[in-house]
Write an enzyme that holds these catalytic residues in place. Structure first.
Site, PDB file in Angstrom:
ATOM      1  N   ASN A   1      -9.310   1.809   9.705  1.00  0.00           N
ATOM      2  CA  ASN A   1      -8.673   1.472  10.881  1.00  0.00           C
ATOM      3  C   ASN A   1      -9.246   2.270  11.871  1.00  0.00           C
ATOM      4  O   ASN A   1      -9.716   1.127  13.040  1.00  0.00           O
ATOM      5  CB  ASN A   1      -7.215   2.040  10.275  1.00  0.00           C
ATOM      6  CG  ASN A   1      -6.378   0.967  11.239  1.00  0.00           C
ATOM      7  OD1 ASN A   1      -4.961   0.308  11.612  1.00  0.00           O
ATOM      8  ND2 ASN A   1      -7.009   1.161  13.030  1.00  0.00           N
ATOM      9  N   THR A   2      -8.940   3.276  11.730  1.00  0.00           N
ATOM     10  CA  THR A   2      -9.420   3.889  13.028  1.00  0.00           C
ATOM     11  C   THR A   2     -10.929   4.275  13.879  1.00  0.00           C
ATOM     12  O   THR A   2     -11.164   4.372  14.806  1.00  0.00           O
ATOM     13  CB  THR A   2      -9.099   5.705  12.617  1.00  0.00           C
ATOM     14  OG1 THR A   2      -7.756   5.892  12.108  1.00  0.00           O
ATOM     15  CG2 THR A   2      -9.357   6.422  14.216  1.00  0.00           C
TER      16      THR A   2
ATOM     17  N   ALA B   1      -9.447   5.443   3.678  1.00  0.00           N
ATOM     18  CA  ALA B   1      -8.805   6.349   4.534  1.00  0.00           C
ATOM     19  C   ALA B   1     -10.168   7.577   4.448  1.00  0.00           C
ATOM     20  O   ALA B   1     -10.714   7.562   4.076  1.00  0.00           O
ATOM     21  CB  ALA B   1      -7.756   7.476   3.684  1.00  0.00           C
ATOM     22  N   GLY B   2     -10.758   7.702   5.676  1.00  0.00           N
ATOM     23  CA  GLY B   2     -11.616   9.088   6.102  1.00  0.00           C
ATOM     24  C   GLY B   2     -13.405   8.431   6.604  1.00  0.00           C
ATOM     25  O   GLY B   2     -14.010   9.054   6.777  1.00  0.00           O
TER      26      GLY B   2
ATOM     27  N   GLY C   1      -7.700   9.127   9.033  1.00  0.00           N
ATOM     28  CA  GLY C   1      -8.772   9.252  10.510  1.00  0.00           C
ATOM     29  C   GLY C   1      -9.303  10.267  10.678  1.00  0.00           C
ATOM     30  O   GLY C   1      -9.496  10.585  11.982  1.00  0.00           O
TER      31      GLY C   1
ATOM     32  N   LYS D   1       0.825  -1.256   0.212  1.00  0.00           N
ATOM     33  CA  LYS D   1       0.022   0.281  -0.292  1.00  0.00           C
ATOM     34  C   LYS D   1       1.141   1.131  -0.226  1.00  0.00           C
ATOM     35  O   LYS D   1       1.720   1.855   0.748  1.00  0.00           O
ATOM     36  CB  LYS D   1      -0.849   0.336   1.109  1.00  0.00           C
ATOM     37  CG  LYS D   1      -1.866   1.035   1.622  1.00  0.00           C
ATOM     38  CD  LYS D   1      -2.253   1.183   2.702  1.00  0.00           C
ATOM     39  CE  LYS D   1      -3.120   2.480   3.175  1.00  0.00           C
ATOM     40  NZ  LYS D   1      -3.627   3.013   4.040  1.00  0.00           N
TER      41      LYS D   1
END
Lengths: 257, 65
Positions: A206-207, A184-185, A157, A96
């Site tokens: 992830n977050t 992301a996001g 994040g 990645k």
């Protein structure tokens, strides 16, 4: 099923492994979501603490495929060297590729990204570039050898969801045959479902899971939302319209004054 | 000989990279190495010699998003 560099996945959720309350909760979240792919990274290892070895043992025990990232790299050289090290450590050609260009938004440096993707593709890597919804950059990344694109939904994040629906829809329409992963996001399962309803092939996050009050339950919720969103896309949703249209037939309705 | 290991000064007796890793306690570990910013693969560690002031990075898996 969509193939990512020839690999078909049974689950369209890819899960990051950082920021969980504990390694045990990370492992439980991965199992609850039933993911095939997790992202991992590389950092300096202390011979005394050997934190990396313990983490690697945990991931290997989960039996999942790993997608190493080049997180935190701000130059082409740094990203390429990190990828080379990751290939040796993790034993996979997948990477990645992140080349960060701006501190506040962690927006990718698209110029550096294309350059690094060219180098790594020539070295035999299978590159998953973390990019934006920019169509020109997408074309350049494909020219550089990428067979998958990973546009952001919003800054890493942030949990803001899909910030540029027009741009993401446009990217999907321009590259109908390229596997596209929202990376992301994403903050909520509804964001992930919306991405899948647009026709995206997978979502990497992830977050949103790791920082949830109950990461295990949230991992399962995302997995369900992504499966539902994909099923909806494949079911060919209706076209929206501005005016009401009665769903109950009016023919034969009783005349009651 | 004084090298820089993961950003910190470190004294080592050996010179060959594979021997230095063993001396530092990394033997058997899943790590990758870079010397002065360039990746050095596992297979060429035995042919790679460190010198005074060289910067050695030893990295390993960790959590990532």
């Amino acid at each position: 099923m969509t193939a990512f560099y020839g690999v078909e996945l049974s689950n369209r959720l890819m899960l990051g492994t950082a920021q969980y309350p504990s390694p045990a909760i990370l492992a439980e979240a991965v199992r609850a979501a039933g993911v095939d792919v997790v992202t991992v990274s590389l950092r300096r290892e202390s011979a005394e603490r050997r934190d990396g070895q313990a983490f690697w043992d945990l991931i290997r025990a989960l039996g999942v495929r790993v997608l190493p990232n080049t997180a935190g790299c701000h130059s082409v050289k740094e990203a390429v060297t990190t990828a080379e090290m990751a290939r040796e450590v993790f034993g996979t050609p997948w990477v990645k590729l992140e080349v960060i260009g701006e501190h506040d938004s962690l927006q990718p440096d698209l110029f550096g990204l294309v350059e690094a993707a060219e180098i790594l593709s020539a070295e035999g890597f299978q590159v998953f570039p973390y990019t934006t919804e920019d169509l020109v950059a997408a074309g350049r990344l494909l020219d550089a050898g990428c067979e998958v694109l990973m546009p952001w939904g919003a800054p890493i994040g942030s949990g803001l969801g899909l910030n540029n629906l027009y741009g993401l829809r446009s990217l999907r329409a321009h590259f109908p045959d390229v596997p596209l992963v929202i990376d992301a996001g994403v903050g909520l399962p509804s964001h992930a479902a919306a991405a899948m309803e647009l026709g995206y092939d997978a979502v990497l996050l992830n977050t949103a899971v790791a920082k949830a009050g109950d990461p295990v339950a949230m991992a399962a919720a995302f997995s369900q939302a992504i499966a539902a969103g994909r099923a909806a896309f494949e079911a060919d949703p209706m076209e929206p319209r501005d005016m009401a249209a009665p769903s109950t037939p009016v023919i034969g309705k009783a005349f009651l004054g | 000989m004084r090298i820089v290991l993961n950003g910190k000064p470190c004294d080592v007796a050996r010179e060959r990279l594979d021997a230095v890793l063993e001396e530092l306690g990394y033997q058997g570990d899943t790590v990758a190495t870079a010397v002065n910013g360039a990746f050095v693969g596992r297979r060429v560690r035995g042919e790679t010699t460190l010198g005074e002031g060289d910067q050695l990075e030893v990295i390993a898996p960790m959590q990532g998003g």
